[in-house]
Design an enzyme around this catalytic site. Structure first.
Site, short mmCIF file in Angstrom:
data_model
loop_
_atom_site.label_atom_id
_atom_site.label_comp_id
_atom_site.label_asym_id
_atom_site.label_seq_id
_atom_site.Cartn_x
_atom_site.Cartn_y
_atom_site.Cartn_z
N GLU A 47 0.82 -1.22 0.00
CA GLU A 47 0.00 0.00 0.00
C GLU A 47 0.85 1.27 0.00
O GLU A 47 0.45 2.29 -0.55
CB GLU A 47 -0.96 -0.01 1.19
CG GLU A 47 -2.07 -1.06 1.08
CD GLU A 47 -1.65 -2.44 1.55
OE1 GLU A 47 -0.45 -2.65 1.85
OE2 GLU A 47 -2.53 -3.32 1.62
N PHE A 109 -11.70 -8.06 13.38
CA PHE A 109 -10.56 -8.46 12.55
C PHE A 109 -10.20 -7.35 11.57
O PHE A 109 -11.07 -6.82 10.87
CB PHE A 109 -10.89 -9.75 11.79
CG PHE A 109 -9.79 -10.17 10.86
CD1 PHE A 109 -8.53 -10.53 11.35
CD2 PHE A 109 -9.98 -10.18 9.48
CE1 PHE A 109 -7.51 -10.88 10.49
CE2 PHE A 109 -8.95 -10.54 8.61
CZ PHE A 109 -7.72 -10.90 9.13
N MET A 463 24.15 9.21 3.24
CA MET A 463 23.96 10.50 3.90
C MET A 463 24.17 10.37 5.40
O MET A 463 24.79 11.23 6.03
CB MET A 463 22.56 11.04 3.59
CG MET A 463 22.31 12.43 4.12
SD MET A 463 23.53 13.62 3.53
CE MET A 463 22.63 14.35 2.17
#
Ligand SMILES: Cc1ncc(C[n+]2csc(CCOP(=O)(O)OP(=O)(O)O)c2C)c(N)n1
Lengths: 549, 110
Positions: A47, A109, A463
Site C-alpha cells: 500500500e 478483525f 547520507m
C-alpha cells in the site's frame, strides 16, 4: 446502485481515470465494482507503493492522485505516503475499506481506528457511516484535497456502506474560493521593492502548486531580481542567468551568500524550513521580508514578515511587477555564481578510478530528452540531483522534500510514467532507498512500464554515514550495506534489463544505453563510499558558514 | 507564560474535538480549561478553550482555522499568568526559533 458503484461514479465525475491500490476483505465490494469499471486500477505491491504512485501521478500531472487500501494493515501501510503528500502539499485522495458499521469499535478483525491514525497526517479524514452521506463526502474530499494549499484527504468506507443501495444525486463541488488579495499588502510590498537595492526572490514549491510558474518567470524577468530556490521550487524559475541555484543546507554557495547579504527577501510559496534557513535568527540577517503564500498559517510562522501577501500567486506575483534599478547587485550575484560554479570533470577524462557522482548527474541532465520526469529517493544522491541537474519545470522533478521519505522514488516514478505516458521517466536512487519499496519492480513488470532506474550504489546509507564522518567521530553505526543483493540479477528476476558500471570511462555509454532502452532499465552505478555532498551547512549554523570539500 | 481564552464555533463532526485538541497539543499549547455546548440540532458546537504557552497565540489561531470542522475562532482574553520562561533571547520570534530548531541534530532529510 451500491455505495461501491457510487464511489466509482464520483471518481469518474472528478475526472479520475487512474487509481493505485491493493485489495483486502473490508474493501472487496469496491474492488468488485472496479472489476468492470472504466476507471483503470493499477495494483501495486504494497500500500505504501500505491500511495507514492498516486503522489507521483499527482505531482507529475497536476491532477489528483487516488489510492485505495483495505482496513487495518492496508491503512497503516498507506499512512507514510499520505504524510508525505500532506507535508509536500500534493493533492491525494485515499479511499479505505472499513469493517462493517455494527462491528466498528469492537476490535474486529483488521479493524483499526483510521481517523485517529490519519487525522495527524492528512488535510482531513472522513468516515462515512450513512450511505446517503457518501456522495457528498467524496465530493468534499476532492474539494479539500485541491483547494488552497493542497494535501491528502482520506475517506474511510465501512463494508456495509459499500454494499448499501443508494441513488446518485450528481453533486459536483468546486474548489473553495481563494482569499481576496489585500490591495494594502500589495502597496506596502511594492514600496519595499522600490526602495530595495539588493532584492532576492526565494522560490518554493508553492509557485508550481499554485500554477504560477509563468507569472513567476514574468516577474523575475520584468524586475531583474535574482532568485534562489528550495528543493521543491527547483525548475520554477527556469534557466535564466539570474537564477543562482538551490539554497539551504546543501545549497549552492552563491545562493546562500547572496541570500545572506540581500536587503529584501521575497519568499514566494516557501515556508522557511530549517533545512533552508540554517540558524533562523541569522538567516538573511539584513533583509526585510515580503512573504507571499496561499496558506495564512505559513505567514510569519517562523520568520516575521514585514509584509505578508496572502492570496493566489497568479494575482499576487504579477501585482508586484515593476522595473528596478539594481544592476550592481545583479552583477554581484552573477559574478558570485560564476566564481563558485561546480567544476565538473568529464567522466571520460576523469583520471580517478571512481565515478564522480555530480559529474555523472550533470551529464545525465544534459542528455535527457525534453520533458523527462526525474524522481529521487532520499540521501546524498537526492542532493546531488538537486545540485547538479537542471529542471525546466517543477513538475519534472519529484522528490520527497518535507518528509524526506526513503522509498519514494520507485513508486513515484510508476505514478509519473502512468500520468505522462509519452515522457521519459528516470528514477535516481540509492542502494538503501531502492530496497525500501523494491517490491514495486513487480508493478513495473506487470504494466511493462519503461521506467529507467539509475541506482547509485555506495554500499552505504551514504547520507547518514556522511554525518557520522563529520559529526560522530567516524563511528559508522549501522550504515554499512556491503552485503547488498546483486541488483542486476534482482532486476532481471522482474524481466528488467540491467548492467553495472564502476569506472568513469563507462559512464557516457551506460547513460546512453539506459536512455536508448525501449523498456525498463537498471543502470547500477558503483560509486565511492566516501564521496560527500558539498557544501554543507552544519545544523543550527548560519548559511554563510558552510563546510566545503 | 501567557494564558489565552478562545471562543470557537465548529461543525459538530466526530473528528472536531479530536482535531482541536491534537492541533493544540502539537503546536505547543497546554489546555487549561475546556467546555463545549452542542446546538439544538446537534450540528454545530460552541467551545470555550483556555490554553497556555510561551508561543505566540497567532500560531495556534492560524492552525485551528485551517481545520475543516472549525468555523470561527476568537481570542477573548489574554492573561499573563507568570513571568515568561526566557530561553535565551527575549524576542517572541526568537523564543519560537529556539524551540523549533531543537530537532536539528538529526541527519539531513532524516
Ligand atoms: C524511511 C526513512 N528512513 C530513514 C531515513 C534516514 N535517512 C536519510 S538519508 C539515509 C540514507 C540513504 O541511503 P541511500 O538510499 O543509499 O542513499 P545515499 O545517501 O547513499 O545516496 C537515511 C537512512 C529516511 N530519510 N527515510
Amino acid at each position: 446502485m451500491t455505495g461501491a458503484g457510487l464511489t466509482l461514479e464520483v471518481l469518474k465525475q472528478q475526472g479520475v481515470d487512474t487509481i493505485f491500490g491493493y485489495p483486502g476483505g473490508a474493501i472487496m465490494p469496491l474492488y468488485d465494482a472496479i472489476y468492470d469499471s472504466e476507471v483503470k486500477h493499477y495494483l501495486c505491491r504494497q500500500e505504501q507503493g500505491a500511495a507514492f504512485a498516486a503522489l507521483g501521478y499527482a505531482k507529475a500531472s497536476g491532477k489528483v492522485g487516488v489510492c485505495m487500501a483495505t482496513s487495518g494493515p492496508g491503512v497503516t501501510n498507506l499512512i507514510t505516503g499520505l504524510a508525505d503528500a500532506t507535508a509536500d502539499s500534493v493533492p491525494v485522495v485515499a479511499i479505505t475499506g472499513q469493517v462493517a458499521t455494527p462491528l466498528m469499535g469492537t476490535d474486529a478483525f483488521q479493524e483499526i481506528d483510521v481517523l485517529g491514525l490519519s487525522l495527524a497526517v492528512t488535510k482531513h479524514a472522513f468516515q462515512v457511516t450513512d450511505v446517503e452521506e457518501l456522495e457528498l463526502t467524496l465530493q468534499k474530499a476532492f474539494q479539500i484535497a485541491i483547494s488552497g494549499r493542497p494535501g491528502a484527504v482520506l475517506v474511510d468506507i465501512p463494508k456495509d456502506i459499500q454494499l448499501a443501495a443508494v441513488k446518485m444525486k450528481s453533486i459536483l463541488l468546486k474548489p473553495f474560493a481563494l482569499p481576496e488579495v489585500e490591495p494594502d499588502a500589495i502597496e506596502q510590498a511594492r514600496k519595499l521593492l522600490e526602495l530595495s537595492k539588493k532584492p532576492m526572490a526565494y522560490v518554493g514549491g508553492g509557485v508550481s502548486l499554485g500554477g504560477a510558474v509563468t507569472e513567476l518567470r514574468d516577474f523575475l524577468k520584468c524586475t531583474g531580481i535574482p532568485s534562489v530556490s528550495t528543493l521543491k521550487g527547483l525548475g520554477a524559475a527556469g534557466t535564466s542567468d539570474d537564477y543562482l541555484g538551490m539554497i539551504g543546507m546543501h545549497g549552492a554557495k552563491a545562493s546562500n551568500l547572496a541570500v545572506q547579504s540581500c536587503d529584501l527577501l521575497i519568499a514566494i510559496g516557501a515556508r522557511f524550513d530549517d533545512r533552508v534557513t540554517g540558524k533562523l535568527s541569522e538567516f538573511a540577517p539584513d533583509a526585510q521580508v515580503i512573504h507571499l503564500d496561499i496558506d495564512p498559517a505559513e505567514l510569519s510562522k517562523l520568520k516575521l514578515a514585514d509584509v505578508s501577501v496572502l492570496g493566489d500567486f497568479k494575482q499576487t506575483i504579477p501585482a508586484l511587477e515593476m522595473k528596478l534599478n539594481i544592476e550592481d547587485w545583479r552583477q554581484h550575484c552573477s559574478a558570485m555564481s560564476q566564481e563558485f560554479r561546480y567544476q565538473y570533470v568529464s567522466n571520460s577524462d576523469n583520471p580517478l578510478t571512481t565515478i564522480d557522482a555530480p559529474s555523472m548527474l550533470n551529464e545525465l541532465s544534459q542528455k535527457l530528452p525534453e520533458n523527462t520526469v526525474v524522481t529521487t529517493d532520499v540521501g546524498q544522491h537526492q542532493m546531488w540531483v538537486a545540485q547538479h541537474m537542471r529542471f525546466n519545470e517543477p513538475r519534472n522533478l519529484l522528490t520527497s522534500g518535507a518528509l524526506g521519505t526513503m522509498g519514494f522514488g520507485l513508486p513515484a516514478a510508476i505514478g509519473a510514467q502512468l500520468s505522462r505516458k509519452e515522457d521519459c521517466v528516470v528514477t535516481v536512487t540509492g542502494d538503501g532507498s531502492f530496497m525500501m519499496n523494491i517490491q514495486e519492480l513487480g508493478t513495473i513488470k506487470r504494466f511493462a512500464l519503461p521506467v529507467k532506474i539509475l541506482l547509485m550504489d555506495n554500499t552505504k546509507l551514504g547520507m547518514v554515514r556522511q554525518w557520522q564522518r563529520l559529526f560522530f567521530e567516524q563511528r559508522f553505526s549501522e550504515t554499512d550495506l556491503s552485503d547488498n543483493p546483486d541488483f542486476v540479477k534482482l532486476a532481471s528476476a522482474f524481466d528488467i534489463v540491467g548492467e553495472t558500471i564502476s569506472s568513469p570511462a563507462e559512464v557516457s555509454a551506460g547513460i546512453q544505453r539506459m536512455l536508448n532502452a525501449t523498456g525498463a532499465y537498471l543502470l547500477h552505478v558503483k560509486i565511492n563510499e566516501d564521496q560527500s555532498v558539498w557544501p554543507l551547512v552544519p545544523p543550527n549554523t548560519a548559511n554563510q558558514s558552510m563546510l566545503e570539500e | 507564560m501567557k494564558q489565552h481564552r478562545l471562543t470557537i464555533i465548529a461543525d459538530n463532526q466526530p473528528t472536531m474535538l479530536e482535531q482541536l485538541l491534537r492541533v493544540t497539543r502539537y503546536r505547543g499549547f497546554k489546555v487549561v480549561s475546556l467546555s463545549m455546548q452542542v446546538s439544538q440540532q446537534a450540528d454545530s458546537a460552541s467551545l470555550q478553550l483556555t490554553v497556555k504557552s510561551e508561543r505566540s497565540i497567532s500560531l495556534l489561531l492560524n492552525q485551528l482555522l485551517k481545520l475543516v470542522d472549525i468555523k470561527q475562532v476568537n481570542e477573548d482574553l489574554t492573561i499573563a499568568e507568570s513571568e515568561p520562561i526566557v530561553l535565551q533571547q527575549s524576542e517572541p520570534e526568537q523564543l519560537l526559533t529556539e524551540a523549533m530548531v531543537t530537532t536539528n541534530n538529526i541527519p539531513a532529510q532524516a
